[in-house]
Design a protein around this motif. Structure first.
Motif, mmCIF file in Angstrom:
data_model
loop_
_atom_site.group_PDB
_atom_site.id
_atom_site.type_symbol
_atom_site.label_atom_id
_atom_site.label_comp_id
_atom_site.label_asym_id
_atom_site.label_seq_id
_atom_site.Cartn_x
_atom_site.Cartn_y
_atom_site.Cartn_z
ATOM 1 N N PRO A 24 0.813 -1.221 0.000
ATOM 2 C CA PRO A 24 0.000 0.000 0.000
ATOM 3 C C PRO A 24 0.849 1.276 0.000
ATOM 4 O O PRO A 24 0.466 2.273 -0.627
ATOM 5 C CB PRO A 24 -0.826 -0.103 1.285
ATOM 6 N N VAL A 25 1.980 1.241 0.676
ATOM 7 C CA VAL A 25 2.857 2.419 0.684
ATOM 8 C C VAL A 25 3.398 2.672 -0.716
ATOM 9 O O VAL A 25 3.437 3.817 -1.186
ATOM 10 C CB VAL A 25 4.005 2.230 1.701
ATOM 11 N N ILE A 26 3.801 1.618 -1.394
ATOM 12 C CA ILE A 26 4.329 1.764 -2.753
ATOM 13 C C ILE A 26 3.235 2.247 -3.703
ATOM 14 O O ILE A 26 3.469 3.120 -4.548
ATOM 15 C CB ILE A 26 4.938 0.435 -3.231
ATOM 16 N N LEU A 27 2.032 1.703 -3.569
ATOM 17 C CA LEU A 27 0.945 2.130 -4.449
ATOM 18 C C LEU A 27 0.509 3.564 -4.178
ATOM 19 O O LEU A 27 0.044 4.259 -5.084
ATOM 20 C CB LEU A 27 -0.249 1.186 -4.304
ATOM 21 N N ALA A 28 0.654 4.035 -2.953
ATOM 22 C CA ALA A 28 0.256 5.397 -2.615
ATOM 23 C C ALA A 28 1.316 6.424 -3.002
ATOM 24 O O ALA A 28 1.005 7.603 -3.127
ATOM 25 C CB ALA A 28 -0.028 5.505 -1.122
ATOM 26 N N SER A 29 2.550 5.990 -3.188
ATOM 27 C CA SER A 29 3.624 6.914 -3.543
ATOM 28 C C SER A 29 3.617 7.138 -5.049
ATOM 29 O O SER A 29 3.607 6.185 -5.828
ATOM 30 C CB SER A 29 4.980 6.336 -3.122
ATOM 31 N N PRO A 30 3.648 8.400 -5.469
ATOM 32 C CA PRO A 30 3.603 8.670 -6.909
ATOM 33 C C PRO A 30 4.859 8.176 -7.630
ATOM 34 O O PRO A 30 5.977 8.444 -7.209
ATOM 35 C CB PRO A 30 3.497 10.191 -7.005
ATOM 36 N N GLN A 32 6.180 5.260 -7.816
ATOM 37 C CA GLN A 32 6.933 4.147 -7.247
ATOM 38 C C GLN A 32 6.509 2.802 -7.827
ATOM 39 O O GLN A 32 7.297 1.867 -7.839
ATOM 40 C CB GLN A 32 6.781 4.118 -5.720
ATOM 41 N N TRP A 33 5.271 2.694 -8.280
ATOM 42 C CA TRP A 33 4.811 1.414 -8.802
ATOM 43 C C TRP A 33 5.611 1.010 -10.042
ATOM 44 O O TRP A 33 6.009 -0.138 -10.184
ATOM 45 C CB TRP A 33 3.318 1.469 -9.126
ATOM 46 N N GLU A 34 5.858 1.962 -10.924
ATOM 47 C CA GLU A 34 6.604 1.649 -12.137
ATOM 48 C C GLU A 34 8.033 1.226 -11.807
ATOM 49 O O GLU A 34 8.608 0.367 -12.459
ATOM 50 C CB GLU A 34 6.639 2.850 -13.085
ATOM 51 N N ARG A 35 8.605 1.819 -10.776
ATOM 52 C CA ARG A 35 9.985 1.527 -10.419
ATOM 53 C C ARG A 35 10.121 0.212 -9.660
ATOM 54 O O ARG A 35 11.095 -0.503 -9.823
ATOM 55 C CB ARG A 35 10.543 2.675 -9.560
ATOM 56 N N LEU A 36 9.116 -0.130 -8.843
ATOM 57 C CA LEU A 36 9.222 -1.292 -7.960
ATOM 58 C C LEU A 36 8.261 -2.421 -8.329
ATOM 59 O O LEU A 36 8.015 -3.308 -7.504
ATOM 60 C CB LEU A 36 8.973 -0.852 -6.506
#
Length: 62
Positions: A24-30, A32-36
């Motif tokens: 959820p932290v990764i999905l909420a961070s702008p 970050q999903w593409e990077r991780l």
């Protein structure tokens, strides 16, 4: 043999906690999903494999 099973279950609990907090932290961070995305998919695959390994290993431990 039961110590190995306990270690596997401990690692499953640890990985589950990391994923429950981290995703959820990764999905909420702008951005970050593409990077991780690949490490998240790898962690989910490791979690799934660990569940199967524990299930198979548990059938041999009494």
């Amino acid at each position: 043999m039961s110590i190995i099973l306990q270690a596997l279950v401990f690692f499953l609990i640890f990985l589950s906690t990391v994923l429950v907090v981290g995703i959820p932290v990764i999905l909420a961070s702008p951005g970050q999903w593409e990077r991780l995305k690949n490490p998240i998919y790898g962690s989910a695959a490791a979690w799934s494999a660990l569940v199967i390994i524990i299930g198979v290993f548990n059938s041999f431990v009494r």
